[in-house]
Structure formats: structure tokens, C-alpha cells
Motif scaffolding. Structure first.
Motif, PDB file in Angstrom:
ATOM      1  N   TYR A   1      80.458  41.838  35.900  1.00 55.16           N
ATOM      2  CA  TYR A   1      81.867  41.452  35.937  1.00 55.16           C
ATOM      3  C   TYR A   1      82.695  42.503  36.676  1.00 55.16           C
ATOM      4  N   LYS A   2      83.423  42.076  37.677  1.00 54.82           N
ATOM      5  CA  LYS A   2      84.270  42.981  38.453  1.00 54.82           C
ATOM      6  C   LYS A   2      85.755  42.633  38.359  1.00 54.82           C
ATOM      7  N   THR A   3      86.044  41.340  38.197  1.00 58.84           N
ATOM      8  CA  THR A   3      87.434  40.874  38.185  1.00 58.84           C
ATOM      9  C   THR A   3      87.598  39.811  37.113  1.00 58.84           C
ATOM     10  N   VAL A   4      88.794  39.749  36.550  1.00 62.31           N
ATOM     11  CA  VAL A   4      89.129  38.671  35.617  1.00 62.31           C
ATOM     12  C   VAL A   4      90.309  37.898  36.185  1.00 62.31           C
ATOM     13  N   LYS A   5      90.171  36.571  36.191  1.00 61.36           N
ATOM     14  CA  LYS A   5      91.221  35.675  36.679  1.00 61.36           C
ATOM     15  C   LYS A   5      91.646  34.781  35.517  1.00 61.36           C
ATOM     16  N   VAL A   6      92.919  34.882  35.126  1.00 58.72           N
ATOM     17  CA  VAL A   6      93.444  34.100  34.008  1.00 58.72           C
ATOM     18  C   VAL A   6      94.308  32.974  34.560  1.00 58.72           C
ATOM     19  N   GLN A   7      94.064  31.746  34.076  1.00 58.17           N
ATOM     20  CA  GLN A   7      94.759  30.582  34.631  1.00 58.17           C
ATOM     21  C   GLN A   7      95.318  29.661  33.543  1.00 58.17           C
ATOM     22  N   LEU A   8      96.372  28.966  33.913  1.00 56.91           N
ATOM     23  CA  LEU A   8      96.960  27.930  33.063  1.00 56.91           C
ATOM     24  C   LEU A   8      96.305  26.608  33.432  1.00 56.91           C
TER      25      LEU A   8
ATOM     26  N   GLU B   1      95.432  38.101  37.953  1.00 64.94           N
ATOM     27  CA  GLU B   1      94.083  38.486  38.368  1.00 64.94           C
ATOM     28  C   GLU B   1      94.055  40.003  38.443  1.00 64.94           C
ATOM     29  N   LYS B   2      93.072  40.612  37.781  1.00 65.75           N
ATOM     30  CA  LYS B   2      93.017  42.073  37.734  1.00 65.75           C
ATOM     31  C   LYS B   2      91.583  42.544  37.538  1.00 65.75           C
ATOM     32  N   PRO B   3      91.317  43.827  37.797  1.00 69.92           N
ATOM     33  CA  PRO B   3      89.966  44.356  37.599  1.00 69.92           C
ATOM     34  C   PRO B   3      89.507  44.176  36.159  1.00 69.92           C
ATOM     35  N   TYR B   4      88.229  43.898  35.991  1.00 70.71           N
ATOM     36  CA  TYR B   4      87.677  43.682  34.652  1.00 70.71           C
ATOM     37  C   TYR B   4      87.697  44.974  33.840  1.00 70.71           C
ATOM     38  N   ASN B   5      88.014  44.823  32.550  1.00 70.18           N
ATOM     39  CA  ASN B   5      88.033  45.944  31.629  1.00 70.18           C
ATOM     40  C   ASN B   5      87.320  45.524  30.346  1.00 70.18           C
TER      41      ASN B   5
ATOM     42  N   ALA C   1      90.126  32.015  31.139  1.00 66.82           N
ATOM     43  CA  ALA C   1      89.866  33.233  31.909  1.00 66.82           C
ATOM     44  C   ALA C   1      88.476  33.155  32.534  1.00 66.82           C
ATOM     45  N   TYR C   2      88.377  33.507  33.798  1.00 68.54           N
ATOM     46  CA  TYR C   2      87.094  33.560  34.506  1.00 68.54           C
ATOM     47  C   TYR C   2      86.740  35.010  34.814  1.00 68.54           C
TER      48      TYR C   2
ATOM     49  N   GLU D   1      80.947  39.442  44.540  1.00 73.76           N
ATOM     50  CA  GLU D   1      81.104  38.462  45.633  1.00 73.76           C
ATOM     51  C   GLU D   1      82.241  37.476  45.362  1.00 73.76           C
ATOM     52  N   ARG D   2      82.979  37.704  44.274  1.00 73.92           N
ATOM     53  CA  ARG D   2      84.108  36.867  43.856  1.00 73.92           C
ATOM     54  C   ARG D   2      83.666  35.450  43.470  1.00 73.92           C
ATOM     55  N   HIS D   3      82.454  35.339  42.936  1.00 77.42           N
ATOM     56  CA  HIS D   3      81.977  34.081  42.376  1.00 77.42           C
ATOM     57  C   HIS D   3      82.188  34.112  40.867  1.00 77.42           C
TER      58      HIS D   3
END
Length: 204
Positions: free
Chosen positions: A70-77, A108-112, A135-136, A141-143
Motif C-alpha cells: 500500500y502506497k496511497t489511500v483514496k477516499v471517495q463518496l 487522496e494521500k500517502p498510506y499510513n 477507501a481504496y 503503480e497506482r492500481h
């Protein structure tokens, strides 16, 4: 034997498509993230005004190293099924590049590894509908490789409603009232002035 070979070929082709074209199926993702919101069932929030507190993080019951990619977390409505019915432009697709369930990015921010919390003010362009938050987790590779959501798998619990901006605003209503009052006062002033002029004319 032939059937087994065909199956292996299909799996290989699927993996090849993923590598070449970034094809990701929602059904292939691991549900490893936990997502909660401060919303209450039946609560109606106003776009452009109200705030939602969102918390997300890795499910702590999972084995160590689960989130190593995990490198990034994307939170969506995301739209709930009740707000997708008869609306093709909100349709859920297993192919994430075609999926319209989650049309609004919250952050969208770096994973923690630790729990993350965000106070999100609802954007003014969010339409009236019933929603949940998802949240994804994305790899280098942003997959999308994992997810979590504030509702159950059937998307029937912990839903909340958002009411869109209607086009009228409180400040416009106040300005309209002030203008109306000014117009009435000006009208009375005009009549009073004309009446006074007429009376002075008669006295002469």
C-alpha cells in the motif's frame, strides 16, 4: 485436460491485461481497510455547508505485512443502490475504470498504518442522493489493491442523505428582503415629497 489448459490460459490473459492496461476488478480486491463516518441513519446533510468526520485504517486483526504494497489511500463518496436505480450514469461495474459508484473524491494521500481522520465539508456540487464512503489502497503503480467502506457488502447500512444546493442562498434572500423594504420606503418617500410639493403650491 483441454478445459484445464483453457482455464490457465484465461487466468494468464487476465493477468496480462492487468499488467498492460491496468485493468482492476472490484471483485478481486481484498477488504482490508476499515472505514467509519459520524453520520447517523436518516440524517440529511446539506451540500456546501455540513461536515462529515471520516476515519479509516487497516483492520488490525490482519496479519503483519498485509499492507506492504500500500502506497496511497483514496477516499471517495459513493452512491448507495437506492440512488443508482434507473440512473445509468451512476451504474456499478466490476471493472473499476468503468465503475460509476464512487464519483466524488474526498481525499487522496500517502498510506499510513495508523488510523487517519478527516473532517470533510461536503462539496457544493454534490447532488441530492443517498451515500456511503469507500477507501481504496493503491500500490506503487497506482492500481487499487484493497478497499474498505462505511457500509456492509450489500450497501444497506450506515447510509446517509445529502441535499444539494437548491439555487437559492440565505444571503440572496436577505438581499431580496432588504431591497423590497427599501423600495417600499422610497415609494412612501416619493408620495410624501409630491404631496408636500402640492401643498406648498396651493399655499402660494
Amino acid at each position: 485436460m483441454a478445459a484445464r489448459g483453457l482455464l490457465l490460459a484465461s487466468i494468464y490473459l487476465s493477468l496480462l491485461m492487468h499488467e498492460c492496461y491496468g485493468v482492476t476488478l472490484f471483485s478481486s480486491l481484498q477488504k482490508t481497510l476499515q472505514v467509519t463516518t459520524t453520520t447517523k441513519r436518516g440524517q440529511v446533510l446539506k451540500a456546501g455547508e455540513d461536515k462529515v468526520t471520516i476515519t479509516w485504517g487497516l483492520n488490525q486483526s490482519l496479519a503483519a505485512g498485509t499492507d506492504s504494497a500500500y502506497k496511497t489511500v483514496k477516499v471517495q463518496l459513493c452512491f448507495a443502490p437506492v440512488s443508482q436505480k434507473d440512473r445509468a450514469w451512476r451504474k456499478t461495474e466490476d471493472h473499476l475504470n468503468k465503475d460509476k459508484t464512487c464519483s466524488f473524491k474526498i481525499v487522496e494521500k500517502p498510506y499510513n498504518k495508523s488510523l487517519q481522520t478527516l473532517d470533510w465539508i461536503i462539496e457544493s456540487d454534490v447532488p441530492t442522493a443517498t451515500y456511503f464512503v469507500r477507501a481504496y489502497a493503491l500500490n506503487a503503480e497506482r492500481h487499487e489493491v484493497a478497499y474498505g467502506q462505511s457500509t456492509n457488502d450489500q450497501k444497506t447500512t450506515n447510509l446517509f442523505d445529502i441535499q444539494a444546493i437548491t439555487g437559492r442562498h440565505a444571503s440572496l434572500d436577505i438581499a431580496s428582503v432588504c431591497f423590497s423594504v427599501f423600495s417600499i420606503v422610497a415609494l412612501f418617500g416619493f408620495f410624501f415629497h409630491e404631496k408636500r410639493k402640492a401643498r406648498m403650491s396651493q399655499q402660494k
